[in-house]
Design a protein around this motif. Sequence first.
Motif, PDB file in Angstrom:
ATOM      1  N   MET A  15     -11.509  65.123 -53.107  1.00 30.52           N
ATOM      2  CA  MET A  15     -12.121  63.845 -52.718  1.00 30.52           C
ATOM      3  C   MET A  15     -12.167  62.905 -53.911  1.00 30.52           C
ATOM      4  SD  MET A  15     -15.747  63.255 -50.752  1.00 30.52           S
ATOM      5  CE  MET A  15     -16.163  61.663 -50.065  1.00 30.52           C
ATOM      6  N   LEU A  16     -11.970  61.593 -53.705  1.00 30.78           N
ATOM      7  CA  LEU A  16     -11.980  60.627 -54.777  1.00 30.78           C
ATOM      8  C   LEU A  16     -13.365  60.527 -55.397  1.00 30.78           C
ATOM      9  CD1 LEU A  16      -9.876  57.765 -53.138  1.00 30.78           C
ATOM     10  CD2 LEU A  16      -9.098  59.494 -54.771  1.00 30.78           C
ATOM     11  N   ASP A  17     -13.409  60.220 -56.703  1.00 34.69           N
ATOM     12  CA  ASP A  17     -14.708  60.097 -57.358  1.00 34.69           C
ATOM     13  C   ASP A  17     -15.409  58.819 -56.904  1.00 34.69           C
ATOM     14  OD1 ASP A  17     -14.148  57.843 -59.543  1.00 34.69           O
ATOM     15  OD2 ASP A  17     -12.396  59.160 -59.435  1.00 34.69           O
ATOM     16  N   ASP A  18     -16.717  58.750 -57.221  1.00 30.75           N
ATOM     17  CA  ASP A  18     -17.535  57.632 -56.745  1.00 30.75           C
ATOM     18  C   ASP A  18     -17.010  56.291 -57.247  1.00 30.75           C
ATOM     19  OD1 ASP A  18     -19.104  59.409 -55.430  1.00 30.75           O
ATOM     20  OD2 ASP A  18     -20.767  59.370 -56.868  1.00 30.75           O
ATOM     21  N   GLU A  19     -16.598  56.226 -58.515  1.00 33.16           N
ATOM     22  CA  GLU A  19     -16.138  54.957 -59.064  1.00 33.16           C
ATOM     23  C   GLU A  19     -14.895  54.448 -58.346  1.00 33.16           C
ATOM     24  OE1 GLU A  19     -14.829  52.962 -63.355  1.00 33.16           O
ATOM     25  OE2 GLU A  19     -15.675  54.999 -63.279  1.00 33.16           O
ATOM     26  N   THR A  20     -13.961  55.345 -58.058  1.00 36.07           N
ATOM     27  CA  THR A  20     -12.739  54.949 -57.348  1.00 36.07           C
ATOM     28  C   THR A  20     -13.068  54.478 -55.927  1.00 36.07           C
ATOM     29  OG1 THR A  20     -11.442  56.563 -58.607  1.00 36.07           O
ATOM     30  CG2 THR A  20     -10.457  55.704 -56.581  1.00 36.07           C
ATOM     31  N   MET A  21     -13.976  55.194 -55.268  1.00 33.81           N
ATOM     32  CA  MET A  21     -14.380  54.809 -53.918  1.00 33.81           C
ATOM     33  C   MET A  21     -15.034  53.430 -53.918  1.00 33.81           C
ATOM     34  SD  MET A  21     -13.484  57.043 -51.636  1.00 33.81           S
ATOM     35  CE  MET A  21     -14.583  56.707 -50.273  1.00 33.81           C
ATOM     36  N   ARG A  22     -15.835  53.163 -54.931  1.00 34.41           N
ATOM     37  CA  ARG A  22     -16.502  51.866 -54.979  1.00 34.41           C
ATOM     38  C   ARG A  22     -15.515  50.738 -55.257  1.00 34.41           C
ATOM     39  NH1 ARG A  22     -21.731  54.260 -58.250  1.00 34.41           N
ATOM     40  NH2 ARG A  22     -22.869  54.946 -56.391  1.00 34.41           N
ATOM     41  N   ILE A  23     -14.529  51.000 -56.095  1.00 32.06           N
ATOM     42  CA  ILE A  23     -13.480  50.005 -56.333  1.00 32.06           C
ATOM     43  C   ILE A  23     -12.737  49.721 -55.031  1.00 32.06           C
ATOM     44  CG2 ILE A  23     -11.280  49.590 -57.495  1.00 32.06           C
ATOM     45  CD1 ILE A  23     -12.363  51.153 -59.884  1.00 32.06           C
ATOM     46  N   ALA A  24     -12.410  50.787 -54.296  1.00 33.88           N
ATOM     47  CA  ALA A  24     -11.696  50.625 -53.022  1.00 33.88           C
ATOM     48  C   ALA A  24     -12.548  49.862 -52.019  1.00 33.88           C
ATOM     49  CB  ALA A  24     -11.324  52.001 -52.461  1.00 33.88           C
ATOM     50  N   LEU A  25     -13.847  50.196 -51.948  1.00 37.63           N
ATOM     51  CA  LEU A  25     -14.739  49.530 -51.009  1.00 37.63           C
ATOM     52  C   LEU A  25     -14.883  48.053 -51.348  1.00 37.63           C
ATOM     53  CD1 LEU A  25     -16.710  49.634 -48.645  1.00 37.63           C
ATOM     54  CD2 LEU A  25     -18.498  50.356 -50.242  1.00 37.63           C
ATOM     55  N   GLY A  26     -15.051  47.745 -52.647  1.00 35.36           N
ATOM     56  CA  GLY A  26     -15.169  46.347 -53.049  1.00 35.36           C
ATOM     57  C   GLY A  26     -13.903  45.570 -52.770  1.00 35.36           C
ATOM     58  N   ALA A  27     -12.745  46.182 -53.054  1.00 35.89           N
ATOM     59  CA  ALA A  27     -11.462  45.509 -52.836  1.00 35.89           C
ATOM     60  C   ALA A  27     -11.224  45.242 -51.355  1.00 35.89           C
ATOM     61  CB  ALA A  27     -10.323  46.352 -53.412  1.00 35.89           C
ATOM     62  N   VAL A  28     -11.498  46.254 -50.516  1.00 39.70           N
ATOM     63  CA  VAL A  28     -11.315  46.087 -49.069  1.00 39.70           C
ATOM     64  C   VAL A  28     -12.270  45.029 -48.530  1.00 39.70           C
ATOM     65  CG1 VAL A  28     -11.559  47.211 -46.828  1.00 39.70           C
ATOM     66  CG2 VAL A  28     -10.399  48.392 -48.694  1.00 39.70           C
ATOM     67  N   SER A  29     -13.536  45.060 -48.973  1.00 34.29           N
ATOM     68  CA  SER A  29     -14.525  44.093 -48.497  1.00 34.29           C
ATOM     69  C   SER A  29     -14.101  42.665 -48.832  1.00 34.29           C
ATOM     70  CB  SER A  29     -15.892  44.379 -49.122  1.00 34.29           C
ATOM     71  OG  SER A  29     -16.377  45.641 -48.746  1.00 34.29           O
ATOM     72  N   LEU A  30     -13.675  42.431 -50.060  1.00 35.30           N
ATOM     73  CA  LEU A  30     -13.298  41.084 -50.473  1.00 35.30           C
ATOM     74  C   LEU A  30     -11.994  40.635 -49.818  1.00 35.30           C
ATOM     75  CD1 LEU A  30     -14.279  41.272 -54.260  1.00 35.30           C
ATOM     76  CD2 LEU A  30     -15.525  40.154 -52.396  1.00 35.30           C
ATOM     77  N   THR A  31     -11.052  41.584 -49.607  1.00 37.98           N
ATOM     78  CA  THR A  31      -9.799  41.239 -48.917  1.00 37.98           C
ATOM     79  C   THR A  31     -10.071  40.856 -47.469  1.00 37.98           C
ATOM     80  OG1 THR A  31      -8.529  42.743 -50.333  1.00 37.98           O
ATOM     81  CG2 THR A  31      -7.512  42.054 -48.262  1.00 37.98           C
ATOM     82  N   VAL A  32     -10.879  41.685 -46.792  1.00 33.30           N
ATOM     83  CA  VAL A  32     -11.243  41.378 -45.405  1.00 33.30           C
ATOM     84  C   VAL A  32     -12.000  40.055 -45.344  1.00 33.30           C
ATOM     85  CG1 VAL A  32     -12.641  42.119 -43.442  1.00 33.30           C
ATOM     86  CG2 VAL A  32     -11.233  43.777 -44.673  1.00 33.30           C
ATOM     87  N   LEU A  33     -12.863  39.811 -46.346  1.00 33.96           N
ATOM     88  CA  LEU A  33     -13.599  38.548 -46.400  1.00 33.96           C
ATOM     89  C   LEU A  33     -12.653  37.358 -46.440  1.00 33.96           C
ATOM     90  CD1 LEU A  33     -16.026  36.646 -46.995  1.00 33.96           C
ATOM     91  CD2 LEU A  33     -15.774  37.281 -49.408  1.00 33.96           C
ATOM     92  N   LEU A  34     -11.662  37.411 -47.311  1.00 34.09           N
ATOM     93  CA  LEU A  34     -10.719  36.298 -47.445  1.00 34.09           C
ATOM     94  C   LEU A  34      -9.953  36.071 -46.145  1.00 34.09           C
ATOM     95  CD1 LEU A  34      -9.328  34.184 -49.231  1.00 34.09           C
ATOM     96  CD2 LEU A  34      -7.709  35.966 -49.928  1.00 34.09           C
ATOM     97  N   LEU A  35      -9.436  37.158 -45.571  1.00 32.91           N
ATOM     98  CA  LEU A  35      -8.671  37.044 -44.325  1.00 32.91           C
ATOM     99  C   LEU A  35      -9.543  36.541 -43.180  1.00 32.91           C
ATOM    100  CD1 LEU A  35      -6.560  40.344 -44.547  1.00 32.91           C
ATOM    101  CD2 LEU A  35      -5.793  37.991 -44.994  1.00 32.91           C
ATOM    102  N   PHE A  36     -10.757  37.073 -43.124  1.00 31.14           N
ATOM    103  CA  PHE A  36     -11.649  36.689 -42.033  1.00 31.14           C
ATOM    104  C   PHE A  36     -12.087  35.238 -42.180  1.00 31.14           C
ATOM    105  CE2 PHE A  36     -15.732  36.470 -39.806  1.00 31.14           C
ATOM    106  CZ  PHE A  36     -15.390  37.046 -38.601  1.00 31.14           C
ATOM    107  N   TYR A  37     -12.369  34.813 -43.390  1.00 28.84           N
ATOM    108  CA  TYR A  37     -12.802  33.436 -43.622  1.00 28.84           C
ATOM    109  C   TYR A  37     -11.702  32.453 -43.234  1.00 28.84           C
ATOM    110  CZ  TYR A  37     -14.158  29.166 -46.058  1.00 28.84           C
ATOM    111  OH  TYR A  37     -14.458  27.857 -46.352  1.00 28.84           O
ATOM    112  N   LEU A  38     -10.482  32.736 -43.675  1.00 31.41           N
ATOM    113  CA  LEU A  38      -9.373  31.825 -43.396  1.00 31.41           C
ATOM    114  C   LEU A  38      -8.908  31.897 -41.950  1.00 31.41           C
ATOM    115  CD1 LEU A  38      -7.236  32.348 -46.638  1.00 31.41           C
ATOM    116  CD2 LEU A  38      -8.757  30.420 -46.103  1.00 31.41           C
ATOM    117  N   GLY A  39      -8.907  33.116 -41.388  1.00 32.18           N
ATOM    118  CA  GLY A  39      -8.331  33.299 -40.057  1.00 32.18           C
ATOM    119  C   GLY A  39      -9.282  33.144 -38.904  1.00 32.18           C
ATOM    120  N   VAL A  40     -10.594  33.295 -39.160  1.00 33.55           N
ATOM    121  CA  VAL A  40     -11.550  33.245 -38.055  1.00 33.55           C
ATOM    122  C   VAL A  40     -12.646  32.207 -38.278  1.00 33.55           C
ATOM    123  CG1 VAL A  40     -13.167  34.571 -36.636  1.00 33.55           C
ATOM    124  CG2 VAL A  40     -11.120  35.682 -37.558  1.00 33.55           C
TER     125      VAL A  40
END
Length: 437
Positions: free
Chosen positions: A1-26
Amino acid sequence: MLDDETMRIALGAVSLTVLLLFYLGVYRPTRSSFSGWWTLSLLSAGVSSTLLLFNSGELEVVANSASMALAAVGATCVWFATRSLRRERLPLWLLGVAPIAILVSALRYEPVGDTWVDHALLSLYMAVMFVATAVEMWMAWRARRAMAEHELNREALVALVVIAIAGSALAVFYVLRTAMNLVVGPESDAFHMIVGSGAEDALLLIFLVAVTFSVSAIGWDEQAQQLRSRAMHDDLTGLLGRTEFRLQAEAAIAGARSNGVTAFLAVADLDHFKAVNDVHGHSAGDRALVDFAAVLKESLRPGDLAGRMGGEEFGLLLLGADDADAVARLGHIGDTFAARSSGFDFVLPTVSFGLAGLDHADSLTAIYEHADLALYRAKADGRDRVVTYSRDLGPRSGRVRNGLPTDRGAGAPSSQPLEHLDIHKDTADTGHELRET
């Protein structure tokens, strides 16, 4: 399983990417309340996860505390987004009080291991917010299922189920974390294995991926609902428009007939309304229309309908009322409207009502014509009264409000049986009168 730091980087990256797409597209195209609150929740989640990368060294206390406060903001925004679907009032004060309380508590907290996970107050608040979110989504789904077939968006219905299930899963997770924090303690291996940072980050990633398209579908559907609502309602008064009133009244009358429920259709007209516009201006006339519409809204019972039929004429459908009750309710509406004159710098016009039941006609058009004939009689007999339609509508058919004729009837033409009357609308008064042939 990935370590906590890697998971948090992934979670932050996904959240901000989804934010950008959602803001522009919806959000930018729709500007819906749901999309707006969801955008804020994604922003809070992304920044919160990013701050946790600084949970070591000199910035640990500040970064963890700010991260927890933003997590509370994000959870609150998720609940606000789901609550906005049912047009419920939002307790905006919660956005300030809860995060500040958690921030102050976090700054004074000495963690056993991971501050983000260990903090019991944050776990409890997240549990409450996601339980509330799940409840709102299931209620929204149930309300959507009850909509008429022509208004039902199947894609939005599926999206509501997806978000409701995801919200329920998060609610269970945070309730379990809160319970384990109290029972076994945050330092136990069982706690970290079942509800620790790794499990939380994985669940939140799944949640974001699962609901991204569902949230977009609901955002666009909410815009469609708002546009439909604008098309259905009168811009000035907020009542149903003429076409929508007739459509809903037809359906309600059909249901009343099949269920053996009584129903009455009333047509209301503000007396001498043109004089209000001529003497006090059109803005005064608009104020009178808006105020009368407010009185109608306050008088509605479950199943009743009210609409603006055009100009100063309004339609009312009263379900489950008998003849006497319908007349009394219309009289009360007129009295309530008259009593509001104290809040105006001019005297509000009186109201004439024509009333018709289902017993003499098979179609809404015929019932409406009967109510309109009764309204003509109310106008001819002096205005400011309720007249109920009958086949032998005669000189004593008017049901005058308060039981007494008004001075307005002094110069009215004498009433005759309808078959001897030529009915027309007086364009000078925009009201109604009867002319002998």
